[in-house]
Write an enzyme that holds these catalytic residues in place. Structure first.
Site, PDB file in Angstrom:
ATOM      1  N   GLU A 129      51.459  30.918  36.331  1.00  0.00           N
ATOM      2  CA  GLU A 129      51.137  31.515  35.045  1.00  0.00           C
ATOM      3  C   GLU A 129      50.657  32.937  35.248  1.00  0.00           C
ATOM      4  OE1 GLU A 129      48.470  28.746  33.163  1.00  0.00           O
ATOM      5  OE2 GLU A 129      50.164  27.753  32.216  1.00  0.00           O
ATOM      6  N   CYS A 142      47.231  39.951  34.368  1.00  0.00           N
ATOM      7  CA  CYS A 142      46.549  39.129  35.375  1.00  0.00           C
ATOM      8  C   CYS A 142      47.625  38.326  36.112  1.00  0.00           C
ATOM      9  CB  CYS A 142      45.560  38.201  34.672  1.00  0.00           C
ATOM     10  SG  CYS A 142      44.732  37.109  35.814  1.00  0.00           S
ATOM     11  N   CYS A 149      45.717  27.223  45.567  1.00  0.00           N
ATOM     12  CA  CYS A 149      44.822  28.009  46.428  1.00  0.00           C
ATOM     13  C   CYS A 149      44.173  27.072  47.434  1.00  0.00           C
ATOM     14  CB  CYS A 149      43.743  28.699  45.592  1.00  0.00           C
ATOM     15  SG  CYS A 149      42.634  29.734  46.570  1.00  0.00           S
ATOM     16  N   CYS A 153      37.097  26.427  45.896  1.00  0.00           N
ATOM     17  CA  CYS A 153      35.819  26.709  45.224  1.00  0.00           C
ATOM     18  C   CYS A 153      35.550  25.587  44.204  1.00  0.00           C
ATOM     19  CB  CYS A 153      35.871  28.065  44.525  1.00  0.00           C
ATOM     20  SG  CYS A 153      36.210  29.409  45.671  1.00  0.00           S
ATOM     21  N   CYS A 156      36.547  25.847  40.319  1.00  0.00           N
ATOM     22  CA  CYS A 156      37.831  26.460  39.973  1.00  0.00           C
ATOM     23  C   CYS A 156      38.954  25.425  39.956  1.00  0.00           C
ATOM     24  CB  CYS A 156      38.144  27.558  40.987  1.00  0.00           C
ATOM     25  SG  CYS A 156      39.774  28.287  40.761  1.00  0.00           S
ATOM     26  N   GLY A 198      45.408  31.777  43.159  1.00  0.00           N
ATOM     27  CA  GLY A 198      45.543  32.112  44.572  1.00  0.00           C
ATOM     28  C   GLY A 198      44.550  33.134  45.083  1.00  0.00           C
ATOM     29  N   GLU A 199      44.479  33.220  46.402  1.00  0.00           N
ATOM     30  CA  GLU A 199      43.584  34.144  47.086  1.00  0.00           C
ATOM     31  C   GLU A 199      44.452  35.239  47.738  1.00  0.00           C
ATOM     32  OE1 GLU A 199      40.437  35.090  47.617  1.00  0.00           O
ATOM     33  OE2 GLU A 199      41.322  36.459  49.073  1.00  0.00           O
ATOM     34  N   SER A 230      41.005  40.851  43.599  1.00  0.00           N
ATOM     35  CA  SER A 230      39.802  40.016  43.599  1.00  0.00           C
ATOM     36  C   SER A 230      39.910  39.009  44.741  1.00  0.00           C
ATOM     37  CB  SER A 230      39.693  39.298  42.257  1.00  0.00           C
ATOM     38  OG  SER A 230      38.643  38.363  42.287  1.00  0.00           O
ATOM     39  N   LEU A 254      31.387  36.737  44.554  1.00  0.00           N
ATOM     40  CA  LEU A 254      30.177  36.434  45.332  1.00  0.00           C
ATOM     41  C   LEU A 254      29.592  35.079  44.941  1.00  0.00           C
ATOM     42  CD1 LEU A 254      28.874  38.289  47.480  1.00  0.00           C
ATOM     43  CD2 LEU A 254      27.064  38.742  45.835  1.00  0.00           C
ATOM     44  N   ASN A 329      33.816  28.750  32.775  1.00  0.00           N
ATOM     45  CA  ASN A 329      34.703  28.048  31.840  1.00  0.00           C
ATOM     46  C   ASN A 329      34.685  26.602  32.257  1.00  0.00           C
ATOM     47  OD1 ASN A 329      35.912  30.314  30.471  1.00  0.00           O
ATOM     48  ND2 ASN A 329      36.795  30.776  32.458  1.00  0.00           N
ATOM     49  N   CYS A 372      42.498  34.023  33.678  1.00  0.00           N
ATOM     50  CA  CYS A 372      42.706  34.285  35.094  1.00  0.00           C
ATOM     51  C   CYS A 372      41.680  33.505  35.897  1.00  0.00           C
ATOM     52  CB  CYS A 372      42.535  35.765  35.387  1.00  0.00           C
ATOM     53  SG  CYS A 372      43.673  36.781  34.476  1.00  0.00           S
TER      54      CYS A 372
HETATM   55  N1  SAH Z   1      40.957  33.948  44.540  1.00  0.00           N
HETATM   56  C1  SAH Z   1      40.463  35.160  44.039  1.00  0.00           C
HETATM   57  C2  SAH Z   1      41.170  35.627  42.784  1.00  0.00           C
HETATM   58  C3  SAH Z   1      41.499  34.566  41.768  1.00  0.00           C
HETATM   59  S1  SAH Z   1      40.129  33.812  40.999  1.00  0.00           S
HETATM   60  C4  SAH Z   1      38.962  35.091  43.823  1.00  0.00           C
HETATM   61  O1  SAH Z   1      38.401  34.016  43.903  1.00  0.00           O
HETATM   62  O2  SAH Z   1      38.371  36.144  43.627  1.00  0.00           O
HETATM   63  C5  SAH Z   1      39.636  35.088  39.859  1.00  0.00           C
HETATM   64  C6  SAH Z   1      38.218  34.938  39.345  1.00  0.00           C
HETATM   65  O3  SAH Z   1      38.105  33.792  38.479  1.00  0.00           O
HETATM   66  C7  SAH Z   1      37.224  34.730  40.466  1.00  0.00           C
HETATM   67  O4  SAH Z   1      36.117  35.587  40.351  1.00  0.00           O
HETATM   68  C8  SAH Z   1      36.821  33.302  40.253  1.00  0.00           C
HETATM   69  O5  SAH Z   1      35.574  33.045  40.778  1.00  0.00           O
HETATM   70  C9  SAH Z   1      36.902  33.143  38.755  1.00  0.00           C
HETATM   71  N2  SAH Z   1      36.890  31.745  38.327  1.00  0.00           N
HETATM   72  C10 SAH Z   1      37.449  30.686  38.933  1.00  0.00           C
HETATM   73  N3  SAH Z   1      37.175  29.555  38.262  1.00  0.00           N
HETATM   74  C11 SAH Z   1      36.413  29.894  37.206  1.00  0.00           C
HETATM   75  C12 SAH Z   1      35.801  29.161  36.125  1.00  0.00           C
HETATM   76  N4  SAH Z   1      35.914  27.841  36.010  1.00  0.00           N
HETATM   77  N5  SAH Z   1      35.092  29.834  35.215  1.00  0.00           N
HETATM   78  C13 SAH Z   1      34.976  31.178  35.311  1.00  0.00           C
HETATM   79  N6  SAH Z   1      35.522  31.908  36.287  1.00  0.00           N
HETATM   80  C14 SAH Z   1      36.231  31.288  37.232  1.00  0.00           C
HETATM   81 FE1  SF4 Z   2      38.246  30.091  44.804  1.00  0.00          FE
HETATM   82 FE2  SF4 Z   2      39.712  32.132  43.731  1.00  0.00          FE
HETATM   83 FE3  SF4 Z   2      40.912  30.144  45.070  1.00  0.00          FE
HETATM   84 FE4  SF4 Z   2      39.837  29.607  42.714  1.00  0.00          FE
HETATM   85  S1  SF4 Z   2      41.548  30.994  43.100  1.00  0.00           S
HETATM   86  S2  SF4 Z   2      39.647  28.363  44.603  1.00  0.00           S
HETATM   87  S3  SF4 Z   2      38.047  30.979  42.738  1.00  0.00           S
HETATM   88  S4  SF4 Z   2      39.444  31.615  45.919  1.00  0.00           S
END
Ligand code: SAH
Ligand code: SF4
Length: 406
Positions: A129, A142, A149, A153, A156, A198-199, A230, A254, A329, A372
């Site tokens: 997406e 975005c 990924c 986390c 996520c 994705g990362e 990011s 962070l 979210n 995103c």
């Molecule tokens: N993998 C990278 C980029 C994609 S995630 C990263 O982690 O930075 C993009 C952003 O969405 C990140 O800052 C992530 O922490 C945030 N994100 C992921 N899940 C989320 C959620 N449930 N609510 C709010 N932000 C979220």
């Molecule tokens: Fe973590 Fe970003 Fe991967 Fe989601 S997309 S698992 S926030 S690194």
């Protein structure tokens, strides 16, 4: 074999090299096999110089490469027959040697606030997406860098699906081509945030190649200043990024202020701890007036206390930084809650009082589940699975305070 590949990828937080070995076998499926047959080169995967070399090798003039590139990127034309400044003979010959793979739009939803979510199908039938967020105040795309990924986390949804595969450079740049075409912005300025699925630093080569392709003067001429990468903070990737001639803006996810807390939320922290990431940020070469954005997903009662806010201020000392708070979210299967506005505001106030520039990311596209970082599609099938969420992106509420002489 496939399962084994996936397991290896999921355990590998840093290794771009191991990854490059695995990607070939993980996505040769379906019609991708035809379009990737050795006889046909996919122009969507080529930088202009690579296309010129292939054309020269087959007896054509290299400058035709620049013309073809312009058609694809500036005019959204992928049918050789419509590239009218090429000779008829060349237009007839090109399909024998080349294809131009472009992600196919399979659904297109627009939210009440104008946010638009495209589900795109790739050559092997996988889905991703990509999201268009208007007026933030700029136009923003975005974009995803992987299907799924590997980072896992805990808050996520994309992390929950694990890694299915890396996107190729052509697929990453292809999302921008498709979004720009669908929104009528091919000849307008827009920003790109690599904040989809994705990362990006776990798919380093393809991500950076995509940025070079998008930057090309024969393509969309997108300045790296308009791109934000990011990342969860894979230190070797950050060090490599610091040496890139085409350097995008950097956003670090962070999300925590102690090692233990971050390890619980962001598993790669065991390998690349908070302290190492911040040390790398301190040394990161920044252009004049630019700053590193620190993203901080706020989880109710977990990382949103006044103590967290005060620790965050200390951690960022000496780094040219701004903070983007992202109230969670919530989604089924995510074991955290979104904090109240009062808790968010208290956190903001502590940072702002200490002269940290802080913004709160606003919900966008809630009604179409377009956000995103919260995108999830079912790996391996053509169906979109449990996509959840809402918000994100957007400049939100901004508290511009002078940065601390950093
Ligand atoms: N993998 C990278 C980029 C994609 S995630 C990263 O982690 O930075 C993009 C952003 O969405 C990140 O800052 C992530 O922490 C945030 N994100 C992921 N899940 C989320 C959620 N449930 N609510 C709010 N932000 C979220
Ligand atoms: Fe973590 Fe970003 Fe991967 Fe989601 S997309 S698992 S926030 S690194």
């Amino acid at each position: 074999m496939k399962r084994r590949v996936k397991e290896l990828e999921q355990r590998n937080y840093s290794g771009q090299n191991e990854f490059l070995v695995t990607i070939d076998c993980s996505h040769l499926e379906g019609n991708a096999r035809d379009s990737m047959s050795p006889a046909l080169h996919d122009i969507a995967e080529l930088e202009p110089s690579e296309l010129e070399t292939l054309l020269a090798d087959s007896g054509s003039e290299p400058f035709h490469g620049r013309q073809i590139y312009r058609w694809i990127y500036r005019y959204g034309v992928t049918d050789f027959g419509r590239m009218t400044d090429l000779s008829r003979a060349l237009r007839a010959r090109l399909p024998d040697q080349f294809v131009i793979n472009t992600p196919r739009i399979v659904s297109d939803e627009t939210s009440a606030d104008g946010t638009r979510k495209l589900a795109l199908e790739l050559a092997d039938g996988r889905r991703i997406e990509s999201v268009f967020i208007p007026d933030t105040p700029s136009m923003t795309f975005c974009v995803s860098t992987q299907v799924g990924c590997a980072m896992g986390c805990g808050f996520c949804l994309t992390g929950k699906m694990g890694l299915v595969r890396n996107l190729t450079a052509g697929e990453i740049a292809g999302q921008v081509r498709v979004l720009a075409g669908a929104t009528g912005l091919l000849d307008q300025p827009f920003n790109i945030v690599l904040m989809g699925m994705g990362e990006p630093l776990h798919n380093y080569e393809h991500t950076m190649k995509a940025l070079r392709m998008l930057h090309s003067e024969h393509g969309l001429s997108i300045s790296p200043r308009r791109v934000t990468l990011s990342t969860v903070g894979l230190v070797p990737g950050l060090e490599r990024l610091a040496r890139e001639p085409l350097m995008p803006n950097l956003a670090i996810s962070l999300h925590a202020t102690t090692e233990a807390q971050r390890t619980a939320l962001v598993p790669p922290n065991t390998r690349y701890p908070l302290a190492a990431i911040l040390e790398t940020c301190r040394r990161f070469p920044l252009k004049k007036r630019s700053r590193i954005t620190f993203e901080y997903v706020m989880l109710d009662g977990v990382n949103d206390t006044p103590d967290d806010a005060r620790r965050l201020v200390k951690l960022l000392a000496g780094i040219k930084s701004k903070v983007n708070l992202i109230p969670l979210n919530p989604a089924p299967g995510i074991p955290y809650d979104r904090p109240s506005d009062e808790r968010v505001n208290r956190f903001v106030q502590i940072l702002a009082d200490r002269h940290i520039t802080v913004s709160v990311r606003k919900s966008r596209g809630r009604d179409i589940r377009a956000a995103c970082g919260q995108l999830i599609v079912e790996g391996g099938s053509k169906k979109t699975a449990a996509q959840q969420m809402a918000l994100l992106m957007g400049s939100g509420v901004i508290f511009p305070t002078p940065s601390r002489g950093k």
